[in-house]
Write a protein that holds these residues in place. Sequence first.
Motif, PDB file in Angstrom:
ATOM      1  N   ALA A 202       0.835  -1.207   0.000  1.00  0.00           N
ATOM      2  CA  ALA A 202       0.000   0.000   0.000  1.00  0.00           C
ATOM      3  C   ALA A 202       0.866   1.253   0.000  1.00  0.00           C
ATOM      4  O   ALA A 202       0.588   2.217  -0.727  1.00  0.00           O
ATOM      5  N   ALA A 203       1.933   1.248   0.786  1.00  0.00           N
ATOM      6  CA  ALA A 203       2.830   2.409   0.836  1.00  0.00           C
ATOM      7  C   ALA A 203       3.566   2.592  -0.483  1.00  0.00           C
ATOM      8  O   ALA A 203       3.772   3.726  -0.937  1.00  0.00           O
ATOM      9  N   LEU A 204       3.932   1.492  -1.124  1.00  0.00           N
ATOM     10  CA  LEU A 204       4.617   1.590  -2.414  1.00  0.00           C
ATOM     11  C   LEU A 204       3.689   2.169  -3.483  1.00  0.00           C
ATOM     12  O   LEU A 204       4.091   3.037  -4.266  1.00  0.00           O
ATOM     13  N   LEU A 205       2.431   1.725  -3.504  1.00  0.00           N
ATOM     14  CA  LEU A 205       1.463   2.280  -4.462  1.00  0.00           C
ATOM     15  C   LEU A 205       1.204   3.759  -4.173  1.00  0.00           C
ATOM     16  O   LEU A 205       1.147   4.582  -5.092  1.00  0.00           O
ATOM     17  N   ALA A 206       1.070   4.110  -2.896  1.00  0.00           N
ATOM     18  CA  ALA A 206       0.856   5.510  -2.529  1.00  0.00           C
ATOM     19  C   ALA A 206       2.051   6.371  -2.923  1.00  0.00           C
ATOM     20  O   ALA A 206       1.888   7.483  -3.443  1.00  0.00           O
ATOM     21  N   SER A 207       3.261   5.859  -2.709  1.00  0.00           N
ATOM     22  CA  SER A 207       4.465   6.601  -3.087  1.00  0.00           C
ATOM     23  C   SER A 207       4.505   6.826  -4.595  1.00  0.00           C
ATOM     24  O   SER A 207       4.798   7.941  -5.058  1.00  0.00           O
ATOM     25  N   GLY A 208       4.188   5.798  -5.346  1.00  0.00           N
ATOM     26  CA  GLY A 208       4.177   5.931  -6.800  1.00  0.00           C
ATOM     27  C   GLY A 208       3.137   6.918  -7.292  1.00  0.00           C
ATOM     28  O   GLY A 208       3.388   7.689  -8.226  1.00  0.00           O
TER      29      GLY A 208
ATOM     30  N   SER B  81       7.817   9.931   2.124  1.00  0.00           N
ATOM     31  CA  SER B  81       7.357   9.336   3.388  1.00  0.00           C
ATOM     32  C   SER B  81       6.855   7.921   3.169  1.00  0.00           C
ATOM     33  O   SER B  81       7.187   7.003   3.933  1.00  0.00           O
ATOM     34  N   PHE B  82       6.060   7.729   2.128  1.00  0.00           N
ATOM     35  CA  PHE B  82       5.556   6.390   1.848  1.00  0.00           C
ATOM     36  C   PHE B  82       6.668   5.459   1.371  1.00  0.00           C
ATOM     37  O   PHE B  82       6.637   4.260   1.665  1.00  0.00           O
ATOM     38  N   LEU B  83       7.641   5.981   0.653  1.00  0.00           N
ATOM     39  CA  LEU B  83       8.769   5.150   0.243  1.00  0.00           C
ATOM     40  C   LEU B  83       9.548   4.678   1.474  1.00  0.00           C
ATOM     41  O   LEU B  83       9.983   3.519   1.543  1.00  0.00           O
TER      42      LEU B  83
ATOM     43  N   GLY C 103       9.046  -0.928   6.664  1.00  0.00           N
ATOM     44  CA  GLY C 103       7.967  -1.741   7.203  1.00  0.00           C
ATOM     45  C   GLY C 103       7.049  -0.957   8.118  1.00  0.00           C
ATOM     46  O   GLY C 103       7.225   0.244   8.325  1.00  0.00           O
ATOM     47  N   PRO C 104       6.062  -1.636   8.703  1.00  0.00           N
ATOM     48  CA  PRO C 104       5.019  -0.939   9.453  1.00  0.00           C
ATOM     49  C   PRO C 104       5.370  -0.560  10.883  1.00  0.00           C
ATOM     50  O   PRO C 104       4.662   0.209  11.499  1.00  0.00           O
ATOM     51  N   GLY C 105       6.438  -1.095  11.426  1.00  0.00           N
ATOM     52  CA  GLY C 105       6.752  -0.839  12.820  1.00  0.00           C
ATOM     53  C   GLY C 105       6.118  -1.899  13.710  1.00  0.00           C
ATOM     54  O   GLY C 105       5.460  -2.829  13.248  1.00  0.00           O
ATOM     55  N   SER C 106       6.315  -1.753  15.008  1.00  0.00           N
ATOM     56  CA  SER C 106       5.869  -2.792  15.940  1.00  0.00           C
ATOM     57  C   SER C 106       4.376  -2.731  16.249  1.00  0.00           C
ATOM     58  O   SER C 106       3.797  -3.732  16.660  1.00  0.00           O
ATOM     59  N   TRP C 107       3.757  -1.587  16.082  1.00  0.00           N
ATOM     60  CA  TRP C 107       2.327  -1.463  16.369  1.00  0.00           C
ATOM     61  C   TRP C 107       1.544  -1.433  15.064  1.00  0.00           C
ATOM     62  O   TRP C 107       1.122  -0.378  14.600  1.00  0.00           O
ATOM     63  N   ALA C 108       1.336  -2.598  14.466  1.00  0.00           N
ATOM     64  CA  ALA C 108       0.631  -2.689  13.194  1.00  0.00           C
ATOM     65  C   ALA C 108      -0.082  -4.031  13.107  1.00  0.00           C
ATOM     66  O   ALA C 108       0.337  -5.014  13.726  1.00  0.00           O
ATOM     67  N   LEU C 109      -1.133  -4.067  12.315  1.00  0.00           N
ATOM     68  CA  LEU C 109      -1.842  -5.326  12.107  1.00  0.00           C
ATOM     69  C   LEU C 109      -0.949  -6.348  11.404  1.00  0.00           C
ATOM     70  O   LEU C 109      -1.023  -7.543  11.702  1.00  0.00           O
ATOM     71  N   ASP C 110      -0.100  -5.896  10.493  1.00  0.00           N
ATOM     72  CA  ASP C 110       0.833  -6.808   9.827  1.00  0.00           C
ATOM     73  C   ASP C 110       1.725  -7.509  10.856  1.00  0.00           C
ATOM     74  O   ASP C 110       1.965  -8.718  10.777  1.00  0.00           O
TER      75      ASP C 110
END
Length: 151
Positions: free
Chosen positions: A74-80, A111-113, A119-126
């Motif tokens: 999602a972050a890669l698509l947003a960055s693009g 920022s999104f790149l 990665g999402p960090g420690s507090w993420a659903l992933d």
Amino acid sequence: MNVSRLGGPTLSLFRTVVGLLFTLHGLTSVFGLFGGNPMTGTAIPPGAWPGWWAALIQLICGALVLAGLFTRPAALLASGSMAYAYFVVHQPDDLLPLHNGGELSALFCWSFLLVAALGPGSWALDTLLARRRDVRPAPAVPATEPSSMVI
């Protein structure tokens, strides 16, 4: 003080704030909330190229990054999409973001790149889902009866 343990939570907070801001931009353009699209003050007509599709990416990818779900794609698509916005919409007017109004596109892009790379960090659903996959109990090994053993 050990600052290395702050990396995961700090990245999570950064991801959350960037995702929330991006989601709000999508809400303004798709649904006309919070004053509507900055250019018109209303929602963008559904299907209008490229504005409505960009707003849909902002809404969906922003919400996914905010929640920390499918964060990297999602972050890669947003960055693009923000790189596209910068080079197609802003950069033809002038080279520098300060002169062409592309500061927000450039900031979101980088920022999104960063989120896609780190990665999402420690507090993420992933992260939560990855922990659940790793904690599955091992299958029980069936016990063999001593009488069935060949000596």
